[in-house]
Structures are given as structure tokens and as C-alpha cells.
Design a protein around this motif. Structure first.
Motif, PDB file in Angstrom:
ATOM      1  N   GLU A 249     -24.670   8.385  38.713  1.00 23.57           N
ATOM      2  CA  GLU A 249     -23.735   8.684  37.630  1.00 23.57           C
ATOM      3  C   GLU A 249     -23.959   7.711  36.480  1.00 23.57           C
ATOM      4  O   GLU A 249     -24.293   6.544  36.698  1.00 23.57           O
ATOM      5  CB  GLU A 249     -22.288   8.590  38.108  1.00 23.57           C
ATOM      6  CG  GLU A 249     -21.932   9.618  39.160  1.00 23.57           C
ATOM      7  CD  GLU A 249     -20.486   9.544  39.599  1.00 23.57           C
ATOM      8  OE1 GLU A 249     -20.011  10.498  40.228  1.00 23.57           O
ATOM      9  OE2 GLU A 249     -19.831   8.526  39.312  1.00 23.57           O
ATOM     10  N   ALA A 250     -23.760   8.192  35.274  1.00 22.35           N
ATOM     11  CA  ALA A 250     -23.935   7.364  34.074  1.00 22.35           C
ATOM     12  C   ALA A 250     -22.715   7.533  33.180  1.00 22.35           C
ATOM     13  O   ALA A 250     -22.267   8.651  32.923  1.00 22.35           O
ATOM     14  CB  ALA A 250     -25.202   7.744  33.322  1.00 22.35           C
ATOM     15  N   ARG A 251     -22.190   6.403  32.706  1.00 20.68           N
ATOM     16  CA  ARG A 251     -21.053   6.389  31.785  1.00 20.68           C
ATOM     17  C   ARG A 251     -21.420   5.533  30.578  1.00 20.68           C
ATOM     18  O   ARG A 251     -22.077   4.505  30.735  1.00 20.68           O
ATOM     19  CB  ARG A 251     -19.803   5.817  32.446  1.00 20.68           C
ATOM     20  CG  ARG A 251     -19.270   6.655  33.592  1.00 20.68           C
ATOM     21  CD  ARG A 251     -18.138   5.932  34.302  1.00 20.68           C
ATOM     22  NE  ARG A 251     -17.559   6.746  35.351  1.00 20.68           N
ATOM     23  CZ  ARG A 251     -18.070   6.895  36.564  1.00 20.68           C
ATOM     24  NH1 ARG A 251     -19.201   6.274  36.867  1.00 20.68           N
ATOM     25  NH2 ARG A 251     -17.502   7.653  37.462  1.00 20.68           N
ATOM     26  N   PHE A 252     -20.929   5.943  29.423  1.00 20.90           N
ATOM     27  CA  PHE A 252     -21.188   5.181  28.212  1.00 20.90           C
ATOM     28  C   PHE A 252     -20.090   4.134  28.047  1.00 20.90           C
ATOM     29  O   PHE A 252     -18.901   4.479  28.095  1.00 20.90           O
ATOM     30  CB  PHE A 252     -21.240   6.104  27.002  1.00 20.90           C
ATOM     31  CG  PHE A 252     -22.384   7.078  27.048  1.00 20.90           C
ATOM     32  CD1 PHE A 252     -23.641   6.707  26.607  1.00 20.90           C
ATOM     33  CD2 PHE A 252     -22.205   8.351  27.564  1.00 20.90           C
ATOM     34  CE1 PHE A 252     -24.696   7.588  26.665  1.00 20.90           C
ATOM     35  CE2 PHE A 252     -23.259   9.250  27.624  1.00 20.90           C
ATOM     36  CZ  PHE A 252     -24.507   8.860  27.174  1.00 20.90           C
ATOM     37  N   PRO A 253     -20.453   2.863  27.855  1.00 24.74           N
ATOM     38  CA  PRO A 253     -19.435   1.799  27.810  1.00 24.74           C
ATOM     39  C   PRO A 253     -18.393   2.006  26.725  1.00 24.74           C
ATOM     40  O   PRO A 253     -17.229   1.663  26.908  1.00 24.74           O
ATOM     41  CB  PRO A 253     -20.270   0.540  27.548  1.00 24.74           C
ATOM     42  CG  PRO A 253     -21.651   0.874  27.997  1.00 24.74           C
ATOM     43  CD  PRO A 253     -21.811   2.337  27.733  1.00 24.74           C
ATOM     44  N   HIS A 254     -18.793   2.556  25.583  1.00 27.10           N
ATOM     45  CA  HIS A 254     -17.855   2.689  24.474  1.00 27.10           C
ATOM     46  C   HIS A 254     -17.575   4.155  24.143  1.00 27.10           C
ATOM     47  O   HIS A 254     -17.144   4.463  23.026  1.00 27.10           O
ATOM     48  CB  HIS A 254     -18.407   1.978  23.240  1.00 27.10           C
ATOM     49  CG  HIS A 254     -18.776   0.553  23.493  1.00 27.10           C
ATOM     50  ND1 HIS A 254     -17.847  -0.410  23.793  1.00 27.10           N
ATOM     51  CD2 HIS A 254     -19.979  -0.065  23.520  1.00 27.10           C
ATOM     52  CE1 HIS A 254     -18.454  -1.563  23.973  1.00 27.10           C
ATOM     53  NE2 HIS A 254     -19.751  -1.386  23.816  1.00 27.10           N
ATOM     54  N   GLY A 255     -17.823   5.044  25.080  1.00 28.63           N
ATOM     55  CA  GLY A 255     -17.583   6.460  24.828  1.00 28.63           C
ATOM     56  C   GLY A 255     -16.325   6.943  25.524  1.00 28.63           C
ATOM     57  O   GLY A 255     -15.430   6.170  25.866  1.00 28.63           O
ATOM     58  N   ASP A 256     -16.267   8.249  25.745  1.00 36.67           N
ATOM     59  CA  ASP A 256     -15.119   8.811  26.441  1.00 36.67           C
ATOM     60  C   ASP A 256     -15.328   8.678  27.948  1.00 36.67           C
ATOM     61  O   ASP A 256     -16.188   7.953  28.408  1.00 36.67           O
ATOM     62  CB  ASP A 256     -14.910  10.267  26.024  1.00 36.67           C
ATOM     63  CG  ASP A 256     -16.183  11.093  26.210  1.00 36.67           C
ATOM     64  OD1 ASP A 256     -17.032  10.701  27.025  1.00 36.67           O
ATOM     65  OD2 ASP A 256     -16.330  12.116  25.519  1.00 36.67           O
ATOM     66  N   ASP A 257     -14.511   9.390  28.711  1.00 33.58           N
ATOM     67  CA  ASP A 257     -14.582   9.293  30.173  1.00 33.58           C
ATOM     68  C   ASP A 257     -15.550  10.293  30.777  1.00 33.58           C
ATOM     69  O   ASP A 257     -15.558  10.486  31.994  1.00 33.58           O
ATOM     70  CB  ASP A 257     -13.180   9.508  30.769  1.00 33.58           C
ATOM     71  CG  ASP A 257     -12.222   8.401  30.356  1.00 33.58           C
ATOM     72  OD1 ASP A 257     -12.708   7.283  30.118  1.00 33.58           O
ATOM     73  OD2 ASP A 257     -11.002   8.661  30.285  1.00 33.58           O
ATOM     74  N   THR A 258     -16.359  10.949  29.958  1.00 32.73           N
ATOM     75  CA  THR A 258     -17.309  11.921  30.482  1.00 32.73           C
ATOM     76  C   THR A 258     -18.347  11.230  31.353  1.00 32.73           C
ATOM     77  O   THR A 258     -18.884  10.183  30.984  1.00 32.73           O
ATOM     78  CB  THR A 258     -18.012  12.665  29.335  1.00 32.73           C
ATOM     79  OG1 THR A 258     -17.020  13.279  28.502  1.00 32.73           O
ATOM     80  CG2 THR A 258     -18.957  13.727  29.883  1.00 32.73           C
ATOM     81  N   VAL A 259     -18.626  11.822  32.506  1.00 35.98           N
ATOM     82  CA  VAL A 259     -19.587  11.268  33.450  1.00 35.98           C
ATOM     83  C   VAL A 259     -20.801  12.189  33.510  1.00 35.98           C
ATOM     84  O   VAL A 259     -20.663  13.395  33.737  1.00 35.98           O
ATOM     85  CB  VAL A 259     -18.970  11.116  34.857  1.00 35.98           C
ATOM     86  CG1 VAL A 259     -19.998  10.565  35.826  1.00 35.98           C
ATOM     87  CG2 VAL A 259     -17.749  10.213  34.798  1.00 35.98           C
TER      88      VAL A 259
END
Length: 401
Positions: A249-259
Motif C-alpha cells: 500500500e502507498a499513501r501520500f504524506p501530504h495528500g488525502d486518505d486515498t490508498v
């Protein structure tokens, strides 16, 4: 004449004792009154309910994972260069454009290559004629040699000349093929589907063979996420991977909660000796082009899932001198400070390894004013539940897998 009355030292002492006794009685009375007022004030303060917000501890599936900082990398990177020299006549794309495999990118002046192709074809035609004539001479001398009217030297010379002419024809055919390729290379096509960067040349520039970089093409769908984890997790990774593909799984540190979810497709064949880390790579479809080469993401390698994990909001967990704790609301609306052991934490939820049971209420806001035994008032505008998707719960790389 009456003599004045004499005051003795005994009388003076008696008078001072009476005065001190009176003052002491007044002071004691004042202290009792002050002590009573303080006690009443404390009781009144203790009875005041402090407003708090709470959530209910629940059980739900929670994955066990290893977290790391990942870097997004293109699936392939190609630096476009020219295979022929010449003047650039046309650029057939816009900077940053997405292209498909086979799309035209650049055009180089084809006239020199066309002239070279015509020359190669003319040489081939000439040499084919000479080779045919030499072959006829060789056959004639072979017949004369069989009849005894020509010697072996003449026959061998004729045969060698015919073979040389035939070889020259083959060389001319190769030259024609090379000239045709050079003419095709005057039009440069995209070798794969991807996104172009900014062009590095402009129409009118003189291009050299395999020297000048024209543009860089990145394949970004699918795309890679590369990250490294400590070597001690390698055995666990191999063990869980043997049972089936592992999810990354990848998440953007400063983005939304989309995975973004992908699959583990690469485990390096050696551990870095200087860092003790092993490099891993996940492959993501990236159909929406949301992931971009060079970006940093929070990568999580999902190893397995705990089906009945105790889950509470992370903001309910406080740090104290003896470890982490939470305030638990008891049925009488007072709070109890309870030590907890936290496992994985992500997306606002924490897996509680010990210290809580499902159904208990924990304080999520207003902890700063609380002390053990304090009476609380639960605010109704806060939903008293910790239930939310926990598919992203993951352990830090320093936590146990």
C-alpha cells in the motif's frame, strides 16, 4: 498617706497568659473556619462534571504490516537519441505529452538518406550485371577445360572472378538495406507507451548519431514503488510470500486518505552491507496517473491480517512517565487511568495489544483536565464509536511483524 499598690512579677505573668490564651482561641477558631471553607470548595469542584468526547473500543480485522518510506519510480526510462545524423525538421509532440508505442516524435531531413539509398541501389544493379557476366565466363571456361581447349589456370581465374562479383552483389544488398534503415531512422518513433518530458532540441538543430539526447520518455503505467526494510524482516517476508502474493500500500504524506494498492514483485538478491537493509519493490497499475516518478510515499507491506484486533482511536492514547495510557469512562461517569500496550497505528486508529476490552469507552478529547476518579460529562455531538475501515493499519519498521 496611702502607699501605691505594688505590682508583682507574678501578676504580670498571669496577665500575659490570659491575653495569649484569648488570642490563641481566636486564631484556632479562624483556622477551623478556613479549613471548613476549603473543604467545601474542594467538594464543590470535585462534583463538577468535566466535558469530554469519547469513542467505543471495538474489534475488527487489522492487518499486520511493515512500514517504510518509498520512492515512486517509472517502470522504464528511455532517453531518445538519433541513429542518423542530420538536421531536425519537425517535433511531433508537446512537452509532457502522453504517447503510445509507435507514435512519431521527431523527423530528421530524409534527403541525404534517400540519396544514399538510391546510390546503393544503383551500385547493386551494376554489380549484379557484372556478376552475371562473370558467371557466364566461368561456365564457358569450365566447358572449354572439359574439352581440353583451356587450361586449369584460366578456369580457376574465371571462377574466382565470378565469385568475387557475387560477393560484391551481397555487399551491395547490405548497403541497400542499411540505407533503407537510415531512411527509416529519419522518423523517430516512441519505443513504448508513456509520458514525455520537455524536449531537449528544437527544429533546425543539427543532430549527431547517438550523441544528442532528444527527450526522455517514462513509462508510468504500471509504475514501481521502491522501499527498503531492515534485514530482520526478511524471513517473515519470505514466509508470508510463500503463501501468496503480498499487497503493498502507498499513501501520500501530504495528500488525502486515498490508498493506492499494488503487489510485491521484487525482493533484492542481497542485503546492503552498509545499512543492513533489503530493497523491495511493489508494482502499481496507476491507471489514474496519480502516482508520479520521484514522489515519496508511505509504503506498507501487508504481511497478514489479525481478524479480531482490539481497536481504539489513536488520539485516545496518551504518553505518561510510565508508558502509554488511556482514560476509561466507567458506568458511574467517572474516569479511570489505565495503562495500555499499543501495536500497529495508522489512519487515526491504534491496535491495542493489552489494556482494553471491546465495548469500553475511552476519552478522545478533554484529557488534559482529567485526573483518576474525575466525573465527566460526555458531549453528545461526538459519535461514540471507533469503527472505521482499518485496512490500512500497519506497524512501523521498528515494530514487530
Amino acid at each position: 498617706m496611702t502607699q501605691p499598690r505594688r505590682v508583682t512579677s507574678f501578676g504580670v505573668r498571669r496577665l500575659l497568659f490570659v491575653i495569649a490564651l484569648g488570642v490563641g482561641t481566636a486564631v484556632l477558631a479562624g483556622c477551623e473556619t478556613s479549613r471548613g471553607e476549603t473543604k467545601d470548595t474542594f467538594n464543590a469542584t470535585s462534583a463538577t462534571a468535566l466535558p469530554v468526547r469519547v469513542a467505543t473500543v471495538q474489534t475488527q480485522p487489522a492487518p499486520i504490516a511493515i512500514r517504510a518510506i518509498g520512492t515512486i519510480e517509472p517502470l522504464a526510462t528511455v532517453t531518445i537519441r538519433s541513429q542518423v545524423a542530420g538536421r531536425l525538421t519537425k517535433v511531433d509532440f508537446a512537452d509532457g505529452q502522453e504517447v503510445k508505442k509507435g507514435d512519431v516524435l521527431f523527423e530528421i531531413d530524409p534527403r541525404p538518406s534517400q540519396a544514399a539509398l538510391q546510390l546503393a541501389k544503383a551500385n547493386l544493379t551494376r554489380d549484379q550485371a557484372l556478376a552475371a557476366d562473370a558467371e557466364r565466363d566461368a561456365r564457358r571456361l569450365e566447358n572449354l577445360y572439359e574439352k581440353g581447349t583451356a587450361n586449369s589456370e584460366e578456369r580457376d581465374t574465371a571462377r574466382a572472378n565470378a565469385d568475387a562479383k557475387t560477393a560484391q552483389v551481397h555487399a551491395d544488398e547490405a548497403m541497400v538495406e542499411q540505407a533503407q534503415l537510415d531512411l527509416e531512422y529519419c522518423t523517430i518513433h516512441a519505443p513504448l507507451t508513456g509520458r514525455l518530458g520537455a524536449r531537449l532540441v528544437d527544429p533546425g538543430d543539427i543532430i549527431k548519431v547517438n550523441d544528442t539526447a532528444l527527450v526522455v520518455l517514462n513509462q508510468i503505467s504500471p509504475i514501481y514503488v521502491s522501499f527498503s526494510v531492515p534485514e530482520r524482516y526478511l524471513e517473515d517476508i519470505h514466509g508470508y510470500a510463500a503463501a501468496g502474493p503480498l499487497v503493498v500500500e502507498a499513501r501520500f504524506p501530504h495528500g488525502d486518505d486515498t490508498v493506492e494498492r499494488g503487489a510485491l514483485t521484487f525482493i533484492d538478491n542481497q542485503v546492503d552491507r552498509t545499512t543492513g537493509m533489503i530493497k523491495l519493490r511493489g508494482t502499481f497499475a496507476n491507471e489514474d496517473r496519480r502516482m508520479w516518478p520521484g514522489q515519496y510515499v508511505d509504503a506498507s507491506l501487508i504481511l497478514t491480517t489479525r481478524p479480531d484486533a482490539i481497536v481504539a482511536p489513536t488520539k485516545a492514547v496518551q504518553a505518561g512517565p510510565e508508558g502509554q495510557f488511556v482514560f476509561v469512562v466507567k458506568p458511574d461517569q467517572t474516569v479511570e487511568m489505565r495503562e495500555v500496550h499499543v501495536g500497529e497505528a495508522l489512519d487515526g486508529l491504534s491496535v491495542i495489544d493489552s489494556g482494553l476490552k471491546a465495548g469500553e469507552q475511552v476519552v478522545t478529547d478533554g484529557q488534559l483536565r482529567l485526573t483518576p476518579g474525575a466525573r465527566v460529562k460526555i458531549l453528545a455531538d461526538e459519535a461514540p464509536s471507533a469503527a472505521q475501515p482499518a485496512a490500512g493499519l500497519a506497524a512501523g519498521a521498528e515494530g514487530g511483524a
